[in-house]
Scaffold this active site. Structure first.
Site, PDB file in Angstrom:
ATOM      1  N   GLU A  81      33.487  45.066 -47.343  1.00  0.00           N
ATOM      2  CA  GLU A  81      32.945  45.178 -48.700  1.00  0.00           C
ATOM      3  C   GLU A  81      33.716  44.189 -49.552  1.00  0.00           C
ATOM      4  O   GLU A  81      34.787  44.497 -50.068  1.00  0.00           O
ATOM      5  CB  GLU A  81      33.234  46.612 -49.159  1.00  0.00           C
ATOM      6  CG  GLU A  81      32.266  47.161 -50.120  1.00  0.00           C
ATOM      7  CD  GLU A  81      30.898  47.270 -49.517  1.00  0.00           C
ATOM      8  OE1 GLU A  81      30.115  46.351 -49.765  1.00  0.00           O
ATOM      9  OE2 GLU A  81      30.625  48.239 -48.791  1.00  0.00           O
TER      10      GLU A  81
ATOM     11  N   CYS B  36      33.727  44.781 -58.103  1.00  0.00           N
ATOM     12  CA  CYS B  36      33.047  43.812 -57.230  1.00  0.00           C
ATOM     13  C   CYS B  36      31.610  43.654 -57.689  1.00  0.00           C
ATOM     14  O   CYS B  36      30.970  42.657 -57.386  1.00  0.00           O
ATOM     15  CB  CYS B  36      33.157  44.216 -55.770  1.00  0.00           C
ATOM     16  SG  CYS B  36      32.587  45.853 -55.439  1.00  0.00           S
TER      17      CYS B  36
HETATM   18  C1  UN1 Z   1      33.775  48.164 -56.319  1.00  0.00           C
HETATM   19  O1  UN1 Z   1      33.830  47.480 -57.341  1.00  0.00           O
HETATM   20  O2  UN1 Z   1      34.506  47.911 -55.329  1.00  0.00           O
HETATM   21  O3  UN1 Z   1      28.587  50.092 -58.406  1.00  0.00           O
HETATM   22  C2  UN1 Z   1      32.907  49.366 -56.190  1.00  0.00           C
HETATM   23  C3  UN1 Z   1      29.685  50.202 -58.983  1.00  0.00           C
HETATM   24  C4  UN1 Z   1      30.604  51.308 -58.533  1.00  0.00           C
HETATM   25  C5  UN1 Z   1      31.348  50.919 -57.318  1.00  0.00           C
HETATM   26  C6  UN1 Z   1      32.031  49.606 -57.382  1.00  0.00           C
HETATM   27  N1  UN1 Z   1      29.805  52.484 -58.285  1.00  0.00           N
HETATM   28  O4  UN1 Z   1      30.034  49.472 -59.889  1.00  0.00           O
END
Ligand code: UN1
Length: 513
Positions: A266, A300
């Site tokens: 990820e 992310c």
């Molecule tokens: C991340 O930034 O690693 O969709 C996860 C989102 C959150 C998860 C982010 N539910 O922004």
């Protein structure tokens, strides 16, 4: 130390700070090992220090996990689900305290800290239902009086390497699923957020203890990259689920691949929202600004690029500039603020460096960045969210900077907008803001977004847990959390059973003795 935080640490049981690992509720580690200090980016203060796990600590944890697996895998999945349900309930009880600690140790706004714990609770609820739905298919055999079906078995040890930006939720996504599937877990959290990890380990260990679950089903191991490397190179760890930068993911993927292990990656995103001429601009503004400045641009899924139609470009840019002028930047525990600090000084340096690079490539800043100073900002980690007009092909725009820097790009046709949106190495999240059905469907079609997540009239961040979460290209291809992401945590076994009196061979092959 802030006294409220001290009482929160006490409530969460974060006192075993001389430990480097925990197997269940048992804490240990070599006492002369190095210290791992956790500083809050909120006020720059040292919150607490832990120890760093050694190679022999690591081996101890692996042995505990292996032993626990032999027991845990035999507990019926719905019973494992019931224990995950109790974990979800314990999180509900601790939501305020854990959410506050997340906010203080990591720096995200309190609302987002609570949201992160809610995401943990949601995945527990999901996993409870899943524990009765780990379905395999049945097939019709080509041979008479034969039966074929497939079943799913646990993998063994799941190694979870998580990042600072979602210090607890991403662990919970992996753990809740891995547990109902019958696996045991070893968690290496970010060395920037060890205390939230210790808090989570206490919460889950308490639930396990109450259920007489073997020590070693859920393990925490604190340390730096060295510990991560021990895990990725270790064939005793069946699956490595790693969240972090693309650079880190390439190293993890190569190490796990070299031993033909399984990995779930990820990694970075470079997420764009297309703002169509048919968009509801007021609604789009909320999605764009939350996406760009939420978690100080350290998700992310953060919105890094806005691809705006030329007919609404000036109007939307004006709205953005106005909205940025109204942002409250400061202590994330103060609910009046929208934006907290970056995680540390290195992140501030990367932010400043990206701004310089953007300017050098010809970027035009319509909202200037900069580091904030003064008493409230004494940690030195508070920066101004900024906006620059750029070209998509700028090297800096192709790169994921984990900071609140938003790039604006103008477009004329939808095809051009989609090409821009897809024209980066990463492929996590994407969105289009439009009230035009044809545009929306085109964006979602095979000719549209190449990302793992594609939204309409929703920003790029803030996905629900029910969908599979992850992305393509340099984002790594993994899928976590909802839908059928559970399959990554299990091995599939095809079973063919002959209940006839003969042994016919498949494909009609004759073999008589
Ligand atoms: C991340 O930034 O690693 O969709 C996860 C989102 C959150 C998860 C982010 N539910 O922004």
């Amino acid at each position: 130390m802030n006294t409220d935080i001290q009482s929160i640490l006490n409530k969460l049981g974060v006192k075993a700070i001389n430990a480097a690992f925990s197997t269940g509720s048992v804490w240990g580690g070599e006492l002369n090992s190095e210290r791992l200090e956790s500083f809050s980016p909120v006020d720059g203060k040292l919150i607490a220090a832990t120890k760093v796990a050694s190679a022999s600590d690591y081996d101890h944890v692996i042995a505990k996990a292996q032993a626990a697996f032999t027991e845990w895998r035999t507990i019926p999945a719905p019973k494992r689900g019931d224990i995950v349900r109790q974990f979800g309930d314990a999180l509900r009880e601790n939501k305020d305290a854990l959410g506050t600690l997340v906010s203080y140790e990591m720096g995200k706004s309190l609302q987002e800290g609570f949201g992160e714990v809610q995401e943990m609770i949601d995945i527990c609820d999901f996993a409870v239902g899943l524990s009765r739905q780990l379905y395999g298919l049945t097939m019709h055999s080509e041979r008479p009086n034969h039966r074929m079906y497939e079943q799913w078995h646990p993998l063994g040890i799941v190694g979870i390497i998580s990042a600072f930006n979602f210090p607890v939720a991403v662990w919970a996504w992996n753990t809740a699923l891995a547990l109902v599937c019958g696996n045991v877990c070893i968690w290496k959290p970010s060395e920037k957020t060890p205390l939230t990890a210790i808090a989570c380990q206490h919460i889950i260990a308490t639930v396990f203890k109450a259920n007489d679950v073997a020590e070693g089903v859920c393990n925490l191991i604190l340390g730096d990259r060295t510990v991560g490397e021990l895990m990725t190179n270790d064939s005793r760890v069946a699956l490595i689920s790693a969240t972090g930068s693309t650079r880190m993911g390439k190293a993890v993927g190569a190490a796990v691949g070299a031993r033909l292990g399984k990995s779930l990656l990820e990694l970075g995103g470079n997420n764009a929202i297309i703002i169509s001429e048919h968009a509801d601009l007021d609604m789009s503004l909320i999605g764009a600004v939350f996406g760009a400045v939420g978690t100080a641009g350290q998700r992310c899924t953060s919105t890094r690029r806005l691809i705006i139609h030329e007919n609404v470009y000036d109007a939307f840019t004006a709205k953005l500039v106005k909205a940025y002028g109204q942002l409250g930047i400061g202590d994330p525990l103060d609910q009046n603020n929208h934006v907290g600090p970056l995680i540390d000084q290195d992140a501030v340096a990367a932010y400043l460096d990206s701004i310089e690079k953007c300017k050098a490539e010809g970027g035009n800043f319509v909202v200037e960045g900069g580091v904030l100073s003064g008493d409230e900002y004494s940690s030195g980690c508070y920066v101004k969210p900024c906006i620059a007009e750029v070209k998509n092909e700028f090297a800096i725009v192709q790169h994921e900077t984990f900071a609140p820097i938003l790039y604006l790009i103008k477009y004329k046709t939808l095809e051009e907008a989609i090409a821009l949106q897809n024209g980066v190495p990463q492929g996590l999240s994407s969105a289009i803001m439009t009230l035009n059905l044809r545009e929306a469907e085109h964006f979602l079609s095979v000719k549209g977004s190449d990302c793992g997540i594609a939204n309409v009239n929703i920003g790029t961040s803030g996905a629900e847990i029910g969908g599979a979460f992850g992305g393509e290209k340099e984002t790594g291809g993994g899928r976590e959390s909802g839908s059928d992401a559970w399959r990554a945590y299990m091995r599939r076994q095809t079973n063919t059973i002959n209940y006839s009196n003969t042994l016919p061979l498949a494909q009609g092959i004759k073999f008589d003795l």
